[in-house]
Design an enzyme around this catalytic site. Structure first.
Site, PDB file in Angstrom:
ATOM      1  N   SER A   1      57.114  52.322  91.588  1.00 54.07           N
ATOM      2  CA  SER A   1      56.506  50.991  91.628  1.00 54.07           C
ATOM      3  C   SER A   1      57.334  49.973  92.409  1.00 54.07           C
ATOM      4  O   SER A   1      57.387  48.802  92.043  1.00 54.07           O
ATOM      5  CB  SER A   1      56.199  50.499  90.206  1.00 54.07           C
ATOM      6  OG  SER A   1      55.282  51.374  89.572  1.00 54.07           O
TER       7      SER A   1
ATOM      8  N   GLU B   1      56.010  64.866  90.929  1.00 48.89           N
ATOM      9  CA  GLU B   1      54.664  65.458  90.903  1.00 48.89           C
ATOM     10  C   GLU B   1      54.728  66.959  91.163  1.00 48.89           C
ATOM     11  O   GLU B   1      53.920  67.721  90.623  1.00 48.89           O
ATOM     12  CB  GLU B   1      53.768  64.711  91.904  1.00 48.89           C
ATOM     13  CG  GLU B   1      53.429  63.314  91.384  1.00 48.89           C
ATOM     14  CD  GLU B   1      53.338  62.223  92.426  1.00 48.89           C
ATOM     15  OE1 GLU B   1      53.104  62.513  93.610  1.00 48.89           O
ATOM     16  OE2 GLU B   1      53.510  61.043  92.047  1.00 48.89           O
TER      17      GLU B   1
ATOM     18  N   GLU C   1      63.813  58.688  90.680  1.00 49.72           N
ATOM     19  CA  GLU C   1      62.456  58.223  90.400  1.00 49.72           C
ATOM     20  C   GLU C   1      62.135  58.494  88.933  1.00 49.72           C
ATOM     21  O   GLU C   1      61.713  59.599  88.579  1.00 49.72           O
ATOM     22  CB  GLU C   1      61.442  58.958  91.288  1.00 49.72           C
ATOM     23  CG  GLU C   1      61.670  58.762  92.772  1.00 49.72           C
ATOM     24  CD  GLU C   1      60.385  58.981  93.584  1.00 49.72           C
ATOM     25  OE1 GLU C   1      60.044  58.081  94.355  1.00 49.72           O
ATOM     26  OE2 GLU C   1      59.722  60.012  93.405  1.00 49.72           O
TER      27      GLU C   1
ATOM     28  N   GLY D   1      53.844  54.973  89.966  1.00 54.85           N
ATOM     29  CA  GLY D   1      52.415  54.660  90.004  1.00 54.85           C
ATOM     30  C   GLY D   1      51.911  53.922  88.780  1.00 54.85           C
ATOM     31  O   GLY D   1      50.707  53.779  88.581  1.00 54.85           O
TER      32      GLY D   1
ATOM     33  N   ASN E   1      56.332  57.611 101.034  1.00 52.68           N
ATOM     34  CA  ASN E   1      55.728  58.902 100.663  1.00 52.68           C
ATOM     35  C   ASN E   1      54.236  58.662 100.516  1.00 52.68           C
ATOM     36  O   ASN E   1      53.795  58.040  99.549  1.00 52.68           O
ATOM     37  CB  ASN E   1      56.356  59.381  99.342  1.00 52.68           C
ATOM     38  CG  ASN E   1      55.677  60.622  98.793  1.00 52.68           C
ATOM     39  OD1 ASN E   1      54.837  61.233  99.460  1.00 52.68           O
ATOM     40  ND2 ASN E   1      56.030  60.991  97.567  1.00 52.68           N
ATOM     41  N   TRP E   2      53.478  59.140 101.499  1.00 49.04           N
ATOM     42  CA  TRP E   2      52.036  58.854 101.509  1.00 49.04           C
ATOM     43  C   TRP E   2      51.259  59.759 100.552  1.00 49.04           C
ATOM     44  O   TRP E   2      50.034  59.608 100.419  1.00 49.04           O
ATOM     45  CB  TRP E   2      51.483  58.985 102.937  1.00 49.04           C
ATOM     46  CG  TRP E   2      52.050  57.980 103.908  1.00 49.04           C
ATOM     47  CD1 TRP E   2      52.910  56.944 103.614  1.00 49.04           C
ATOM     48  CD2 TRP E   2      51.804  57.894 105.317  1.00 49.04           C
ATOM     49  NE1 TRP E   2      53.204  56.237 104.751  1.00 49.04           N
ATOM     50  CE2 TRP E   2      52.543  56.797 105.819  1.00 49.04           C
ATOM     51  CE3 TRP E   2      51.028  58.636 106.209  1.00 49.04           C
ATOM     52  CZ2 TRP E   2      52.529  56.428 107.163  1.00 49.04           C
ATOM     53  CZ3 TRP E   2      51.017  58.275 107.549  1.00 49.04           C
ATOM     54  CH2 TRP E   2      51.753  57.179 108.022  1.00 49.04           C
ATOM     55  N   LYS E   3      51.933  60.707  99.935  1.00 48.52           N
ATOM     56  CA  LYS E   3      51.292  61.616  98.978  1.00 48.52           C
ATOM     57  C   LYS E   3      49.990  62.189  99.570  1.00 48.52           C
ATOM     58  O   LYS E   3      49.927  62.429 100.769  1.00 48.52           O
ATOM     59  CB  LYS E   3      51.084  60.903  97.631  1.00 48.52           C
ATOM     60  CG  LYS E   3      52.417  60.311  97.098  1.00 48.52           C
ATOM     61  CD  LYS E   3      52.374  59.881  95.664  1.00 48.52           C
ATOM     62  CE  LYS E   3      53.745  59.335  95.258  1.00 48.52           C
ATOM     63  NZ  LYS E   3      53.817  58.926  93.866  1.00 48.52           N
TER      64      LYS E   3
ATOM     65  N   HIS F   1      60.021  66.378  94.064  1.00 48.86           N
ATOM     66  CA  HIS F   1      59.305  65.183  93.603  1.00 48.86           C
ATOM     67  C   HIS F   1      58.753  65.431  92.201  1.00 48.86           C
ATOM     68  O   HIS F   1      58.357  66.557  91.875  1.00 48.86           O
ATOM     69  CB  HIS F   1      58.171  64.828  94.578  1.00 48.86           C
ATOM     70  CG  HIS F   1      57.602  63.472  94.290  1.00 48.86           C
ATOM     71  ND1 HIS F   1      56.661  63.271  93.310  1.00 48.86           N
ATOM     72  CD2 HIS F   1      57.885  62.258  94.823  1.00 48.86           C
ATOM     73  CE1 HIS F   1      56.390  61.969  93.256  1.00 48.86           C
ATOM     74  NE2 HIS F   1      57.108  61.345  94.160  1.00 48.86           N
TER      75      HIS F   1
ATOM     76  N   GLY G   1      55.780  54.858  97.098  1.00 43.40           N
ATOM     77  CA  GLY G   1      54.497  55.554  97.084  1.00 43.40           C
ATOM     78  C   GLY G   1      53.372  54.600  97.452  1.00 43.40           C
ATOM     79  O   GLY G   1      53.132  54.303  98.621  1.00 43.40           O
ATOM     80  N   GLY G   2      52.701  54.071  96.445  1.00 39.12           N
ATOM     81  CA  GLY G   2      51.502  53.247  96.639  1.00 39.12           C
ATOM     82  C   GLY G   2      51.654  52.154  97.689  1.00 39.12           C
ATOM     83  O   GLY G   2      50.783  51.974  98.551  1.00 39.12           O
TER      84      GLY G   2
HETATM   85  P1  13P Z   1      54.857  54.540  93.486  1.00 38.04           P
HETATM   86  O1  13P Z   1      55.621  53.659  94.462  1.00 38.04           O
HETATM   87  O2  13P Z   1      53.390  54.577  93.769  1.00 38.04           O
HETATM   88  O3  13P Z   1      55.209  54.234  92.073  1.00 38.04           O
HETATM   89  O4  13P Z   1      55.376  56.050  93.780  1.00 38.04           O
HETATM   90  C1  13P Z   1      56.712  56.319  93.794  1.00 38.04           C
HETATM   91  C2  13P Z   1      56.906  57.697  94.300  1.00 38.04           C
HETATM   92  O5  13P Z   1      56.584  58.663  93.630  1.00 38.04           O
HETATM   93  C3  13P Z   1      57.471  57.865  95.646  1.00 38.04           C
HETATM   94  O6  13P Z   1      57.804  59.187  95.897  1.00 38.04           O
END
Ligand code: 13P
Length: 249
Positions: A213, A97, A167, A173, A10-12, A95, A234-235
């Site tokens: 993470s 967020e 999640e 993050g 997920n590149w956000k 998600h 994510g990251g």
């Molecule tokens: P991180 O891997 O940056 O913690 O993000 C997880 C995430 O929200 C994937 O959708």
């Protein structure tokens, strides 16, 4: 285990089109002999670019959200028809967020789920508790509620196109990963909730990803758990040299 591992990035809200193209090309090359199921979810603006690059590869194209309506006067929204037009196959919904920053509620997420499935997409339904909910002993209850509400009105026939991503919000993050044991316990619980709704067989087949993470160093231990069938990253999905080792764990 009969379930295939499903590793998604997920590149956000990262990457211009040219940055996205560079990463997508590196992933197509780096994962072509990968054994698991793969997906990347770029921003809307980079979907068309990445679509052309991953086409014909073993990497699916995902979107990070969609509107709850097919089309119309919805300024700022993106419809399932538009996503299909650029080659999106899978839509990430609910998600944390979206839930916590943009205040999407279960009812809205459920409408998006039903619309996306109606239009033939695969969906990844994200669920997960806040830190204060975990500390209050409510992690299971929150995940159950989000799962049940998210799946409302979804037929058993559509369940093979549903993935659930657990999640925990406190792990996203933050560098804090749930321990494999804690994550597996929630995954097993979510599977039992799906079993109550759709039966044992559907629950056994359900892919449940872990997100929060995830990095190369913790992937194998998480994936070794009975009920953890993949990762939503994510990251660490933003660079080929951090994502490929996760994807090829
Ligand atoms: P991180 O891997 O940056 O913690 O993000 C997880 C995430 O929200 C994937 O959708």
């Amino acid at each position: 285990m009969s379930r295939n591992y499903f590793i998604a990035g997920n590149w956000k809200m990262h990457k211009t089109r040219s940055e996205a193209a560079t990463l997508a090309k590196e992933l197509v090359a780096g994962l072509k002999d990968g054994k698991h199921k793969y997906l990347v979810a770029p921003s809307f603006t980079a979907l068309e670019t990445v679509s052309a690059i991953v086409k014909g590869s073993n990497i699916l194209l995902g979107a990070q959200n969609c509107a709850a309506e097919e089309q119309g006067a919805h300024t700022g929204e993106v419809s399932v028809l538009q996503l299909k037009d650029v080659g999106v196959q899978t839509i990430i919904l609910g998600h944390s967020e979206r839930r916590h920053i943009y205040k999407e509620d279960d009812e809205l997420i459920n409408r998006k789920m039903r619309l996306a499935l109606k239009h033939g997409f695969e969906v990844i339904l994200c669920v997960g508790e806040l830190l204060e909910e975990r500390e209050a002993g409510k992690a299971e209850a929150v995940c159950k509620h989000q799962t049940v509400e998210g799946l409302k009105g979804i037929s058993a026939a559509d369940m093979p196109r549903v993935t659930i991503a657990y999640e925990p919000v406190w792990a996203i993050g933050t560098g804090k990963t749930a321990t494999p044991e804690d994550a597996d316990a929630i995954h097993a619980y979510i599977r039992s909730v799906v079993s109550e709704l759709y039966g044992v067989d559907a629950a056994k087949k359900l892919i449940i990803q872990y997100g929060g993470s995830v990095k190369a160093e913790n992937t194998a231990a998480l994936m070794a758990k009975e009920n953890i069938d993949g990762a939503l990253v994510g990251g660490a999905s933003l660079k080929a040299d951090t994502f490929i080792p996760i994807a090829k764990f």
